[in-house]
Design a protein around this motif. Structure first.
Motif, PDB file in Angstrom:
ATOM      1  N   PHE B  16      10.707   4.625 -14.585  1.00 30.40           N
ATOM      2  CA  PHE B  16      10.036   3.697 -13.960  1.00 30.40           C
ATOM      3  C   PHE B  16       9.838   3.158 -12.621  1.00 30.40           C
ATOM      4  O   PHE B  16       9.350   2.567 -12.401  1.00 30.40           O
ATOM      5  CB  PHE B  16      11.757   2.476 -14.417  1.00 30.40           C
ATOM      6  CG  PHE B  16      10.333   0.525 -13.908  1.00 30.40           C
ATOM      7  CD1 PHE B  16      10.200   0.259 -15.076  1.00 30.40           C
ATOM      8  CD2 PHE B  16      11.372   0.261 -13.172  1.00 30.40           C
ATOM      9  CE1 PHE B  16       9.758  -1.329 -14.475  1.00 30.40           C
ATOM     10  CE2 PHE B  16      11.340  -0.516 -12.753  1.00 30.40           C
ATOM     11  CZ  PHE B  16      10.383  -1.561 -13.780  1.00 30.40           C
ATOM     12  N   LEU B  17      10.569   3.671 -12.066  1.00 29.32           N
ATOM     13  CA  LEU B  17      10.319   4.651 -10.211  1.00 29.32           C
ATOM     14  C   LEU B  17       9.247   4.805 -10.454  1.00 29.32           C
ATOM     15  O   LEU B  17       8.181   4.862  -9.642  1.00 29.32           O
ATOM     16  CB  LEU B  17      11.270   5.508  -9.801  1.00 29.32           C
ATOM     17  CG  LEU B  17      11.709   5.885  -8.769  1.00 29.32           C
ATOM     18  CD1 LEU B  17      11.709   4.656  -7.516  1.00 29.32           C
ATOM     19  CD2 LEU B  17      12.155   7.243  -8.310  1.00 29.32           C
ATOM     20  N   CYS B  20       6.704   2.191 -10.456  1.00 31.32           N
ATOM     21  CA  CYS B  20       6.642   1.573  -9.208  1.00 31.32           C
ATOM     22  C   CYS B  20       6.489   2.009  -8.560  1.00 31.32           C
ATOM     23  O   CYS B  20       5.206   1.701  -7.882  1.00 31.32           O
ATOM     24  CB  CYS B  20       7.857   1.507  -9.448  1.00 31.32           C
ATOM     25  SG  CYS B  20       8.888   0.458 -10.082  1.00 31.32           S
ATOM     26  N   TYR B  23       2.458   1.413  -9.069  1.00 33.97           N
ATOM     27  CA  TYR B  23       2.116   0.113  -8.872  1.00 33.97           C
ATOM     28  C   TYR B  23       2.081  -0.268  -6.918  1.00 33.97           C
ATOM     29  O   TYR B  23       0.984  -0.537  -6.930  1.00 33.97           O
ATOM     30  CB  TYR B  23       3.574  -0.552  -8.383  1.00 33.97           C
ATOM     31  CG  TYR B  23       2.743  -1.860  -9.249  1.00 33.97           C
ATOM     32  CD1 TYR B  23       1.759  -2.804  -8.623  1.00 33.97           C
ATOM     33  CD2 TYR B  23       4.294  -3.083  -9.435  1.00 33.97           C
ATOM     34  CE1 TYR B  23       1.423  -3.592  -8.766  1.00 33.97           C
ATOM     35  CE2 TYR B  23       3.950  -4.163  -9.603  1.00 33.97           C
ATOM     36  CZ  TYR B  23       2.370  -5.285  -9.235  1.00 33.97           C
ATOM     37  OH  TYR B  23       2.916  -6.314  -9.275  1.00 33.97           O
ATOM     38  N   VAL B  24       2.660   0.882  -6.266  1.00 33.63           N
ATOM     39  CA  VAL B  24       2.565   0.656  -4.421  1.00 33.63           C
ATOM     40  C   VAL B  24       1.515   1.069  -4.380  1.00 33.63           C
ATOM     41  O   VAL B  24       1.184   1.089  -3.956  1.00 33.63           O
ATOM     42  CB  VAL B  24       3.917   1.495  -3.780  1.00 33.63           C
ATOM     43  CG1 VAL B  24       3.574   1.698  -2.235  1.00 33.63           C
ATOM     44  CG2 VAL B  24       5.092   0.812  -4.420  1.00 33.63           C
ATOM     45  N   ALA B  27      -1.185  -0.906  -4.887  1.00 35.05           N
ATOM     46  CA  ALA B  27      -1.434  -2.283  -4.378  1.00 35.05           C
ATOM     47  C   ALA B  27      -1.595  -1.788  -2.940  1.00 35.05           C
ATOM     48  O   ALA B  27      -2.209  -2.872  -2.377  1.00 35.05           O
ATOM     49  CB  ALA B  27       0.228  -2.857  -4.255  1.00 35.05           C
ATOM     50  N   GLU B  28      -1.557  -0.979  -2.117  1.00 37.28           N
ATOM     51  CA  GLU B  28      -2.201  -0.021  -1.037  1.00 37.28           C
ATOM     52  C   GLU B  28      -3.588  -0.278  -0.869  1.00 37.28           C
ATOM     53  O   GLU B  28      -4.205  -0.519   0.027  1.00 37.28           O
ATOM     54  CB  GLU B  28      -1.583   1.274  -0.883  1.00 37.28           C
ATOM     55  CG  GLU B  28      -1.113   1.471   0.743  1.00 37.28           C
ATOM     56  CD  GLU B  28      -1.260   2.724   0.416  1.00 37.28           C
ATOM     57  OE1 GLU B  28      -0.703   4.096  -0.365  1.00 37.28           O
ATOM     58  OE2 GLU B  28      -0.928   3.254   1.913  1.00 37.28           O
ATOM     59  N   MET B  30      -5.634  -1.719  -2.350  1.00 36.84           N
ATOM     60  CA  MET B  30      -5.506  -3.408  -3.208  1.00 36.84           C
ATOM     61  C   MET B  30      -5.855  -3.815  -1.982  1.00 36.84           C
ATOM     62  O   MET B  30      -6.778  -4.701  -0.973  1.00 36.84           O
ATOM     63  CB  MET B  30      -5.128  -4.605  -3.649  1.00 36.84           C
ATOM     64  CG  MET B  30      -5.411  -4.442  -5.214  1.00 36.84           C
ATOM     65  SD  MET B  30      -4.070  -5.411  -6.218  1.00 36.84           S
ATOM     66  CE  MET B  30      -4.314  -7.312  -5.570  1.00 36.84           C
ATOM     67  N   VAL B  31      -4.710  -4.136  -0.599  1.00 35.01           N
ATOM     68  CA  VAL B  31      -4.398  -4.353   0.405  1.00 35.01           C
ATOM     69  C   VAL B  31      -5.549  -3.281   1.340  1.00 35.01           C
ATOM     70  O   VAL B  31      -6.298  -4.365   2.714  1.00 35.01           O
ATOM     71  CB  VAL B  31      -3.140  -4.107   0.791  1.00 35.01           C
ATOM     72  CG1 VAL B  31      -2.963  -4.547   2.477  1.00 35.01           C
ATOM     73  CG2 VAL B  31      -2.114  -5.197   0.465  1.00 35.01           C
ATOM     74  N   ARG B  34      -9.414  -4.681   1.398  1.00 35.03           N
ATOM     75  CA  ARG B  34      -9.690  -5.917   1.380  1.00 35.03           C
ATOM     76  C   ARG B  34     -10.828  -5.880   2.646  1.00 35.03           C
ATOM     77  O   ARG B  34     -11.187  -5.177   3.990  1.00 35.03           O
ATOM     78  CB  ARG B  34      -8.441  -6.714   2.403  1.00 35.03           C
ATOM     79  CG  ARG B  34      -8.273  -7.917   2.746  1.00 35.03           C
ATOM     80  CD  ARG B  34      -7.072  -8.538   3.248  1.00 35.03           C
ATOM     81  NE  ARG B  34      -7.006  -8.203   4.275  1.00 35.03           N
ATOM     82  CZ  ARG B  34      -6.423  -8.106   5.143  1.00 35.03           C
ATOM     83  NH1 ARG B  34      -4.872  -8.274   4.402  1.00 35.03           N
ATOM     84  NH2 ARG B  34      -5.783  -7.427   6.161  1.00 35.03           N
TER      85      ARG B  34
END
Lengths: 575, 34
Positions: B16-17, B20, B23-24, B27-28, B30-31, B34
């Motif tokens: 699970f770690l 995650c 996922y980070v 998301a990084e 995506m950001v 931008r």
């Protein structure tokens, strides 16, 4: 309504609202690295922690580094607690000779306490040794609440800073949360609780002979120290299986009032902290007002439903009206010393905040009151919510509210002078969907999978409520149990364990990503097209969005559970 | 005594770690895109 009940309810809501400003001002000093009255006593300890851990307290972290630190720290805590739970039977401070937990139960319990859920599939007094209670569970009560506070403060920094990459330092935020916030508040509350009769000792259990001649074992231990942080940190894991209904955890109406107040104290204060960080305290007041509106509605439903009681009992000849010496209403599953008002306050507080401590059997609530408790949880634990998690959950809804307002009236979606772009909206929706999908998937599997259904005690809509409550409590990181569900089975231990992880970390990651994205943005001055987010109109919009987005997602399953049960109860049905 | 289930439990949390961490990373991107 008895006058004493009305006074108690009004006093409680009033005190919570009034506490927001002084607590929030103090939190602002702590997280702004200003000197507080505790620095002469604890400043050396803070510096020693940084030296020992090799932390550069002046260093800032990007959101990625911050999230990485949260994840690594939480994983290390999980491994440590898991090992402790497995081998507790071989360790000292175990006068009751409690044996180690099974692998699946230790997995479930370690995750529960690392994620600030504190779901207990074991009986507190017979499932955990004194060493486990103090070194494992109470430690986690502090640091898991500290993680929530840290993430909330980092999120607030991200929203309020301009053109910066950093959102703070996780290790500094965590240390300050524990040293200057949680420890002193918990110390004061523990002493007050002990003065009221909450026990605090390390002695073995007492074996006595009752007046009838039966032998009785009276469990005890270091309760007051755990009880205080259990409420303040919105943890909720009871020292005893009966949790805050046990007279050694919650002996008097005063302790009941104080414990419920402690649950909401820090989440309320965080709204004012946010307002101060934003440079406009009205921004914080809006969040507090939205929380209070939803809280008062919930409290009204729980109290009103419990006061009305079960009409089937009236039909059978029972008199449910209140009078001197008789509380009336639905007293099933409640402690006489707390009555309906004290129990309603606690039920609504513990589910509105993601605490999970209980002073009454939620399974024995009337269908509408039980449904309200569940609704509080599935709204996303943002009606005050958990310590820290309530604030960042509410801010996610604020971002969505601003975006929806922009769509409806053609205004530019802005929050605190920063434009809300597609990336922030996607991340906000990822966070909410993780919660909602987590609850519905686990409840859905639990409602059809044979071994899961074997744990359910009741048939019909009440049985569905028991399943839904367990899934909601785990994914919402609440931790309270509806009862009526035998939770220590492989399916529920593993399924709810995964649910707790999803609810905690798949929410925190997008929240921190939004913080990083927003921190780097520059603010633009408000124009005539800017939707004001510091007034009463935004309170109404925010409450509306929470109800529509959060509640309607669960309307179908609520219709099959508590709503149907209420209708059947009125028609004379029981389960 | 350590059991296979203990290893599976810790490895499961570790998996699970890793999820995650992925996922980070996403998301990084995506950001930063931008």
């Amino acid at each position: 309504m008895p006058a004493a009940d009305l006074v108690q309810l009004l006093l409680f809501v009033g005190l919570v609202a009034a506490a927001a400003v002084p607590v929030g001002s103090y939190l602002h000093r702590v997280y702004g690295a200003e000197r507080t009255f505790l620095h002469p006593a604890l400043g050396w300890l803070e510096r020693a922690v940084y030296r020992f851990a090799g932390v550069d307290s002046s260093g800032e972290m990007t959101w990625v580094a911050y999230a990485g630190s949260v994840l690594i720290f939480s994983f290390a805590c999980f491994v440590g607690l898991f090992v402790l739970l497995r081998i507790q039977g071989m360790l000292p401070l175990n006068p009751a000779h409690v044996s180690g937990m099974s692998s699946v139960l230790a997995f479930n319990t370690a995750i529960a306490f690392v994620t600030n859920t504190d779901w207990q599939a074991y009986a507190g007094e017979s499932g955990a040794s004194y060493l486990t209670q103090m070194l494992g569970l109470t430690w986690q009560n502090f640091v898991s609440a500290g993680v929530g506070l840290s993430v909330a403060v980092a999120f607030a920094r991200g929203l309020t800073r301009k053109g910066r990459k950093g959102i703070g330092n996780f290790w500094v935020d965590l240390t300050r949360s524990c040293l200057y916030v949680l420890l002193p508040f918990a110390f004061v509350l523990a002493v007050v609780l002990a003065s009221q009769g909450v026990v605090q000792n390390l002695g073995p259990w007492t074996h006595v002979t009752t007046l009838e001649g039966a032998r009785q074992t009276i469990a005890q231990g270091p309760v007051a120290s755990q009880e205080a942080i259990k409420e303040l940190g919105t943890n909720g894991g009871g020292f005893f299986n009966a949790n805050s209904a046990h007279p050694f955890e919650n002996p008097t109406p005063l302790t009941n009032f104080l414990e419920a107040f402690a649950i909401l104290l820090l989440p309320a204060g965080l709204t004012h902290l946010f307002g101060k960080m934003a440079g406009d305290v009205r921004q914080g007041r809006v969040l507090l007002a939205a929380m209070l509106v939803l809280f008062v509605i919930g409290l009204g439903v729980v109290y009103g439903s419990e006061r009305a009681g079960n009409p089937n009992l009236t039909r059978a000849g029972a008199d449910l009206t209140a009078s001197i010496g008789r509380p009336g209403g639905n007293m099933e599953g409640k402690e006489v010393r707390f009555g309906i008002a004290g129990s309603a306050i606690f039920v609504n507080s513990t589910t509105a905040a993601s605490c999970g401590a209980v002073d009454a059997a939620h399974d024995s609530l009337t269908p509408l009151a039980g449904g309200m408790a569940m609704l509080n949880i599935v709204l996303g634990e943002i009606v005050f919510g958990g310590v820290g998690s309530g604030l960042y959950g509410m801010l996610v809804f604020a971002i969505i509210a601003v975006f929806i307002a922009g769509l409806m009236v053609g205004r530019t979606p802005e929050y605190l002078g920063k434009k809300i772009g597609p990336v922030e909206m996607k991340l906000a929706m990822f966070a909410l969907l993780a919660l909602e999908a987590g609850v519905l998937v686990i409840a859905g599997i639990g409602a059809v999978y044979g071994p899961a259904l074997a744990s359910v005690a009741n048939a019909g809509p009440h049985g569905l409520s028991e399943i839904l409550y367990a899934a909601s409590s785990a994914v919402g990181n609440n931790g309270s149990a509806f009862a009526g569900l035998a939770a220590d089975t492989p399916f529920w231990d593993i399924g709810l364990g995964i649910g707790m992880l999803v609810g905690r970390f798949l929410f925190i990651i997008p929240v921190l990503a939004i913080a990083g994205s927003m921190a780097s943005k520059k603010t633009t001055p408000p124009t005539s097209g800017t939707f004001p987010t510091n007034g009463a109109l935004f309170v109404g919009l925010l409450v509306g969005v929470i109800v529509i987005v959060g509640a309607l997602t669960f309307f179908p399953v609520f219709a099959l559970g508590p709503v149907l049960e209420h209708a059947l109860m009125l028609a004379g049905g029981t389960f | 005594m350590w059991m296979f289930a203990d290893i599976v439990a810790v490895a499961g949390a570790g998996a699970f770690l890793c999820l995650c961490a992925a996922y980070v990373h996403l998301a990084e991107r995506m950001v930063s895109d931008r």
